[in-house]
Design an enzyme around this catalytic site. Structure first.
Site, short mmCIF file in Angstrom:
data_model
loop_
_atom_site.label_atom_id
_atom_site.label_comp_id
_atom_site.label_asym_id
_atom_site.label_seq_id
_atom_site.Cartn_x
_atom_site.Cartn_y
_atom_site.Cartn_z
N SER A 25 0.82 -1.22 0.00
CA SER A 25 0.00 0.00 0.00
C SER A 25 0.85 1.26 0.00
O SER A 25 0.33 2.35 -0.29
CB SER A 25 -0.94 0.01 1.20
OG SER A 25 -0.22 -0.14 2.41
N GLY A 53 1.93 0.28 9.01
CA GLY A 53 2.79 1.45 9.02
C GLY A 53 3.44 1.83 7.71
O GLY A 53 4.34 2.66 7.69
N SER A 54 2.97 1.28 6.59
CA SER A 54 3.62 1.60 5.30
C SER A 54 3.43 3.07 4.92
O SER A 54 4.35 3.70 4.39
CB SER A 54 3.08 0.70 4.19
OG SER A 54 1.69 0.89 4.00
N TRP A 55 2.25 3.64 5.20
CA TRP A 55 2.04 5.06 4.87
C TRP A 55 2.89 5.94 5.79
O TRP A 55 3.42 6.97 5.34
CB TRP A 55 0.55 5.41 4.97
CG TRP A 55 -0.21 5.04 3.73
CD1 TRP A 55 0.09 4.03 2.86
CD2 TRP A 55 -1.39 5.66 3.23
NE1 TRP A 55 -0.84 3.98 1.85
CE2 TRP A 55 -1.75 4.96 2.05
CE3 TRP A 55 -2.19 6.71 3.66
CZ2 TRP A 55 -2.89 5.31 1.30
CZ3 TRP A 55 -3.32 7.06 2.92
CH2 TRP A 55 -3.65 6.37 1.74
N ASP A 78 -3.53 3.91 15.66
CA ASP A 78 -4.24 2.67 15.32
C ASP A 78 -4.61 1.95 16.60
O ASP A 78 -3.94 2.11 17.63
CB ASP A 78 -3.37 1.77 14.44
CG ASP A 78 -4.19 0.76 13.65
OD1 ASP A 78 -4.32 0.92 12.42
OD2 ASP A 78 -4.74 -0.19 14.26
N ASP A 94 -8.13 4.85 20.00
CA ASP A 94 -9.34 4.96 19.18
C ASP A 94 -9.38 6.36 18.56
O ASP A 94 -9.28 7.36 19.28
CB ASP A 94 -10.56 4.73 20.09
CG ASP A 94 -11.88 4.75 19.34
OD1 ASP A 94 -11.91 5.16 18.16
OD2 ASP A 94 -12.90 4.36 19.95
N ASP A 119 -5.70 5.02 5.60
CA ASP A 119 -5.78 3.87 4.69
C ASP A 119 -6.55 2.74 5.34
O ASP A 119 -6.44 1.59 4.95
CB ASP A 119 -4.35 3.41 4.32
CG ASP A 119 -4.35 2.38 3.20
OD1 ASP A 119 -5.23 2.45 2.32
OD2 ASP A 119 -3.46 1.48 3.21
N LYS A 159 -9.19 6.07 2.18
CA LYS A 159 -9.64 4.98 1.33
C LYS A 159 -11.16 4.92 1.32
O LYS A 159 -11.80 5.11 2.37
CB LYS A 159 -9.08 3.65 1.84
CG LYS A 159 -9.53 2.43 1.01
CD LYS A 159 -9.08 1.13 1.65
CE LYS A 159 -7.58 0.97 1.53
NZ LYS A 159 -7.13 -0.35 2.04
#
Length: 301
Positions: A25, A53-55, A78, A94, A119, A159
């Site tokens: 992603s 954590g890719s973004w 997250d 949250d 995302d 997204k």
């Protein structure tokens, strides 16, 4: 990121591992930025529903390495735990809770964010109407926090699942942003309903003071914002019919790049065999099964 036969031959899956991204992603955000220049002049960023954590990785590399913003601040939020990323403050919380908003503001020193992205997506059920509804609620939850923390003129990316009633969400977002565009990165599989809503030029609603409160639904949160009701389109009332807009649909990413729906033949060279994950899952749902397997408790009878 698994190791199924299809994954091994997915060009973006392999590139992510080769380039050190935690998930494929990452290329979606990179391609969105190529099209819309989302990272220009940003220093305070919030990545919602960030795990694995890719973004956040993309944002960290862009702000600290490519733009050399030593004073940049990136917050990743997250419900799941995340392995640390250099330059990123991770919060396991949250996104709808007021304490989460206050924690982010404290990290930013009371300053608003320049860019908010999400995302996140629910575990799909296969029931498209239900999946689209849950995803729309997740977007509205992210938008709640965004309206409380994003500076005027800032950008928001999330997204979405395109469906029958998605134009309602487009219209609601058009009240809050100068430009609202539906974008489909080339790294996003064409067979998926997934796309990304790119919102630029945040414009707070006159006289509306957004405030996160516990036990307050998204319907109640946006009640006084005059962006249109969030239930049935048949009862959709607009303060001014001229305000309603339909989002453009744009495909982004180099057409000469890899096809996300295709699989590519691998030769027999062992060097291009299965690649290990960049980052192992921190709390996978199958963790207990793995522990039982190591102890020998999962023996076929």
């Amino acid at each position: 990121m698994g190791k199924s036969s299809k994954d091994k031959r997915d060009i973006y899956y392999r590139r992510a591992k080769e380039q050190g991204w935690r998930a494929r992603s990452a290329f979606k955000l990179l391609q969105l930025n190529e099209e819309f220049q989302l990272f220009k002049d940003i220093k305070r960023v919030v990545d919602l529903c960030a795990a694995p954590g890719s973004w956040s990785q993309v944002l960290s590399r862009e702000l600290f390495e490519n733009q050399n913003h030593s004073d940049a601040k990136i917050v990743a939020v997250d419900l799941q735990p995340m392995t640390p990323i250099e330059g990123v403050t991770t919060i396991q919380a949250d996104i709808t809770h007021p304490k989460t908003l206050q924690t982010i503001l404290d990290i930013f020193g009371g300053e608003p964010a320049d860019f908010v992205c999400s995302d996140g997506a629910p575990d799909v059920t296969g029931l498209h109407d239900l999946d689209e509804y849950i995803q729309a609620q997740l977007i509205l939850s992210a938008l709640q926090l965004t309206t409380c923390i994003l500076k005027p003129g800032g950008s928001f990316v999330a997204k979405i699942f395109r469906g029958r009633d998605i134009d309602l969400l487009y219209s609601q977002l058009s009240y809050l942003f100068e430009r609202v565009i539906c974008a489909k990165p080339r790294s996003s599989r064409g067979t998926s309903l997934e796309a990304f809503i790119v919102c630029m030029g945040y414009k707070p609603r006159p006289g509306w003071n957004p405030k996160l409160e516990l036990n307050k639904s998204t319907e109640e949160f946006f009640e006084d914002s005059n962006i249109g009701k969030s239930y049935n389109l048949e009862h959709f009332e607009l303060p001014d019919p001229e305000e309603r807009k339909i989002a453009k649909f744009i495909a982004c990413g180099d057409l000469q790049d890899g096809d996300s729906d295709a699989t590519y033949t691998l030769d027999n060279d062992s060097k291009i065999g299965a690649l290990d994950p960049v980052q192992m899952p921190t709390a996978p749902p199958y963790k207990k099964a793995l522990e039982m397997k190591r102890r020998g408790d999962l023996v076929r009878r």
